[in-house]
Structures are given as C-alpha cells and as structure tokens.
Design a protein around this motif. Structure first.
Motif, short mmCIF file in Angstrom:
data_model
loop_
_atom_site.label_atom_id
_atom_site.label_comp_id
_atom_site.label_asym_id
_atom_site.label_seq_id
_atom_site.Cartn_x
_atom_site.Cartn_y
_atom_site.Cartn_z
N SER A 384 0.85 -1.19 0.00
CA SER A 384 0.00 0.00 0.00
C SER A 384 0.88 1.24 0.00
O SER A 384 1.90 1.29 0.71
N TYR A 385 0.49 2.23 -0.80
CA TYR A 385 1.24 3.47 -0.92
C TYR A 385 0.30 4.66 -0.75
O TYR A 385 -0.86 4.61 -1.18
N MET A 386 0.81 5.71 -0.14
CA MET A 386 0.08 6.97 -0.07
C MET A 386 0.75 7.95 -1.04
O MET A 386 1.95 8.23 -0.92
N ILE A 387 -0.02 8.47 -1.99
CA ILE A 387 0.49 9.48 -2.89
C ILE A 387 -0.16 10.81 -2.52
O ILE A 387 -1.38 10.93 -2.49
N THR A 388 0.67 11.79 -2.19
CA THR A 388 0.22 13.13 -1.83
C THR A 388 0.67 14.10 -2.91
O THR A 388 1.87 14.21 -3.18
N THR A 389 -0.28 14.78 -3.53
CA THR A 389 0.05 15.74 -4.58
C THR A 389 -0.26 17.15 -4.11
O THR A 389 -1.23 17.39 -3.39
N ASP A 390 0.59 18.09 -4.50
CA ASP A 390 0.41 19.51 -4.19
C ASP A 390 0.74 20.28 -5.45
O ASP A 390 1.89 20.49 -5.78
N ASP A 395 4.50 13.19 -3.74
CA ASP A 395 5.34 12.36 -2.89
C ASP A 395 4.63 11.03 -2.68
O ASP A 395 3.44 11.00 -2.36
N ILE A 396 5.35 9.93 -2.89
CA ILE A 396 4.77 8.59 -2.68
C ILE A 396 5.56 7.89 -1.57
O ILE A 396 6.78 7.81 -1.62
N LYS A 397 4.82 7.38 -0.57
CA LYS A 397 5.43 6.63 0.51
C LYS A 397 4.69 5.31 0.69
O LYS A 397 3.46 5.29 0.67
N GLU A 398 5.48 4.24 0.88
CA GLU A 398 4.84 2.95 1.13
C GLU A 398 4.42 2.88 2.58
O GLU A 398 5.12 3.32 3.49
N ILE A 399 3.23 2.33 2.81
CA ILE A 399 2.68 2.17 4.16
C ILE A 399 3.01 0.76 4.63
O ILE A 399 2.67 -0.22 3.96
#
Length: 400
Positions: A384-390, A395-399
């Motif tokens: 699972s990854y969280m992708i945060t866009t601004d 930025d993509i981080k694996e959970i």
C-alpha cells in the motif's frame, strides 16, 4: 504622549478588524481559482508591495470613516477626545482626508511624541478633550491589558501549536520508521538490502553503503557488501543501480541471523542514537541499520503534468513508474478528495515497461490531494502506498 497612545490603540483595533477580513478574502480567492487565472495578480499579492498597499488601504478607510461619522477613532473614544478644526467644530470631509493623507508622511509616528503630530498641524486640526455625561468611556481602558494578554496568547499559542503539530508529525514519522524496521529486520530474506550508517568511531566518512542478503542457511546469512556514498534515506534506484553494478564482484560475508534480528530499534531513541550496532564486515567497525529495501517489491514514482495553464480546467496527467519488482495495481482510493482516476483496474506496472499514463479529472490545485494505491507484487504480497500531490509536485510513501 496621548497621540502616541492613540496610535498604538488604533493600530491594534485595525489589526483586529482587518486581519480576519484579509484572511477571509484570501481564502475565498483560493477557493474560486481566481488567482490561478490571474498569474500577475497572484505574483503581486505574494510580494511585500501587496502588504504596503493593504496597510494604506485600511488607513484610508479606518481613520476617515471613524472621524467623519463619529469625530473620533476608537482610541480617542476611550480617552474622551475628539478631532476639531480651528473653530472648535467638527472638520469637514476634505480636512479629514487631508489629515489621513498626512499620516503617511515618513516618521509621522515619531511626531506623536510632541504636542501635535504633523498630520494635526498640516491639516489645521486639533485633538481635544471633551466632557461627557453619564458613563465614562475611559473606564473601558481596563480592556487594554486584557486585549494585550489575548494578543500574546493568540500569537504565542499559534506559534507553539504549530511547533507542537510539527513535533507530533515528526514523532509519527519516526514511530512509523521504527515499526517498519522492526518488521523488516525480524524477518530477514533474500529480497532485502540493508542501508547502513556511514561513519567510523573517528567520524571519518567511509564509502560503505550496505549489504544485500544473498542466502540464508539455518542461522547463517550470506551477504554481499556494496560500496557507495551512503546517506540515511538513500534512494531506492541509487541503491539498486549500485548493487547491479557490483553484485558479480562484491565480497561476501557470513553473519548470524540471531544477531541481525537483535539489531532492530525498540524505540525512537535507539533509532536516532544508533544504540544498536554490529560489525557486519569483520572490519572492526560497527554499523547501525538506517533503512531496508525490498528489491523484489515494487517501488513507485509519479510525475504530475498539465497540458495547459488553465487551472480552472481541473484535469491533469499522472505518469506512474515502477523502479522495483513487477507489480499489479489493483485500486486507487481517494482519501480527502473527489478526484476521478480515468483508468481500468487492475493494470500491470513493471520496471521494463513505459510509465502508465493516467488521466485525472476534478483535480484540486488549492490543497494537498491524498490517495491510497493498492498493489500486488510478483508473489501476490500486498503493498500500500500513499500518494500526496500539491499542485504539480507529489510524494509517494509505502505504508508498512
């Protein structure tokens, strides 16, 4: 001194009245995408000239409105004073505007320390005391120390809250890192690469990046030492490339599995202070573990792009790339937005393939957009990854 006192109080009142208005206006502009359609205006509002303009604008509203309608500003009302002309009458509008204009003369504030400020003498006006019957407004002056306390609490409270929030986020990130390292180090396997620290006891930098687990036989683990300029969060692609270059010539070592398992940090202090250290390469130097990469697992990267400069058109393109092992993306779920990912699930995302191009509709440029990417690796292990866009950054981080 009375004039200087009036200036301080009126400045405080202006701040209390107009600051919320400016914040509300700025928020409404951001929500309406107005600034995105007017880049020159947005650049102006980000400059210091916008602040100067707003201060002058508020002065030309606050003082004339107060002194024309009531003959006094709130500060003068508290001290039972009012503005009059040479005939001891209320000045006309043109005189009040002249008086306000003169307030913007450089160092006019310093003239308050005299008997008459420059804006008084140049506009031929006076500030005089007046006797009022009934309730004495000067009794309201007790509010000033309360107001001062309120402003101090608001200023320092906001500052300390921001520091507290940043500290909470920092601790959360470190806690997640500890949990991740615990999970990885307790379960060593041949997919893992361990990134180590990069200094010996004398503080000298050494070009030792870490090691890759090659074979596990009972309690013995065979590792390959990889050289490179190390840093705590060495990028996956950098680490993988160095391993591919050196794997055929890298020197091998054998370490004990039970000793490696003991190297996981039990808390944030052990993670930061490098209290868990081990000599992996029989060199007389002990190392702490900074990161662990799964070479067979997917490692996702993204790039956000837009075909035009029309930010009212809430459509963007995301290029999703996999630098690690093959993966199948099964779903992308929005966490705080209503974006529409125009693609069909599941889809393959392999390292050798070109990036997967995904069109997004209803993209919000005014805030961070957070979405969760679900993927399966070649062994059907879920990632699972969280992708945060601004805007156009991400930025993509694996959970874990």
């Amino acid at each position: 001194m009375a004039a200087f006192f009036h200036w301080i109080i009126d400045l405080t009142v202006m701040s209390l009245i107009f600051t919320p208005l400016v914040i509300a206006l700025a928020y409404s502009l951001m929500k309406s995408d107005f600034l995105m359609r007017n880049e020159s205006l947005a650049m102006f509002l980000e400059s210091r000239w916008a602040l100067y303009f707003l201060v002058l604008f508020f002065i030309f509203i606050y003082y004339p409105l107060s002194e024309i309608l009531f003959g006094a500003t709130p500060a003068k009302f508290l001290t039972e004073s009012r503005v009059v002309n040479l005939k001891a009458e209320s000045p006309n509008s043109s005189t009040i505007f002249l008086r306000t204009l003169c307030r913007n003369i450089p160092f006019d504030a310093l003239s308050f320390l005299g008997k008459r400020g420059w804006h008084d003498s140049l506009s031929e006006t006076y500030v005089v005391k007046e006797k009022r019957t009934g309730f004495k407004t000067n009794r309201l002056l007790w509010i000033l120390p309360m107001l001062l306390i309120y402003l101090l609490v608001m200023y320092f409270g906001k500052r300390y809250y921001a520091e507290y929030k940043a500290n909470v986020e920092y601790k959360k990130a470190k806690s997640e890192k500890v949990s991740f390292l615990k999970s990885e180090i307790k379960n060593p396997n041949t997919r893992q690469f361990f990134v180590l620290d990069d200094y010996n006891y004398y503080g000298d930098e050494i070009l030792n990046l870490g090691f890759k687990i090659e074979k596990i036989e009972g309690n013995n683990i065979t590792i390959k030492r990889i050289w490179g300029r190390p840093y705590a969060d060495a990028d996956f692609s950098y680490v993988k490339d160095l391993y591919e270059q050196q794997k055929d010539t890298a020197k091998t070592f054998v370490i004990r599995k039970d000793l490696l398992v003991k190297m996981f940090p039990e808390n944030e202090t052990e993670l930061l202070d490098d209290t868990k250290r081990m000599d992996y390469f029989e060199s007389g130097i002990e190392y702490s573990i900074k990161n662990v990469y799964d070479f067979n697992g997917p490692f996702l990267k993204a790039q956000v792009s837009k075909e035009d400069n029309d930010y009212t058109n809430k459509k963007v393109t995301i290029l999703l790339t996999n630098l690690g092992g093959s993966a199948t993306v099964t779903d992308i779920k929005n966490q705080n937005n209503e974006m529409k990912w125009k693609t069909n699930f599941p889809f393959k995302l392999n390292k050798l393939n070109s990036p997967v191009v995904i069109q997004i509709e209803n993209y919000d440029f005014t805030k961070n957009n957070v979405s969760k990417i679900e993927a399966l690796d070649s062994l059907n292990k879920r990632h699972s990854y969280m992708i945060t866009t601004d805007g156009l950054t991400n930025d993509i981080k694996e959970i874990k």
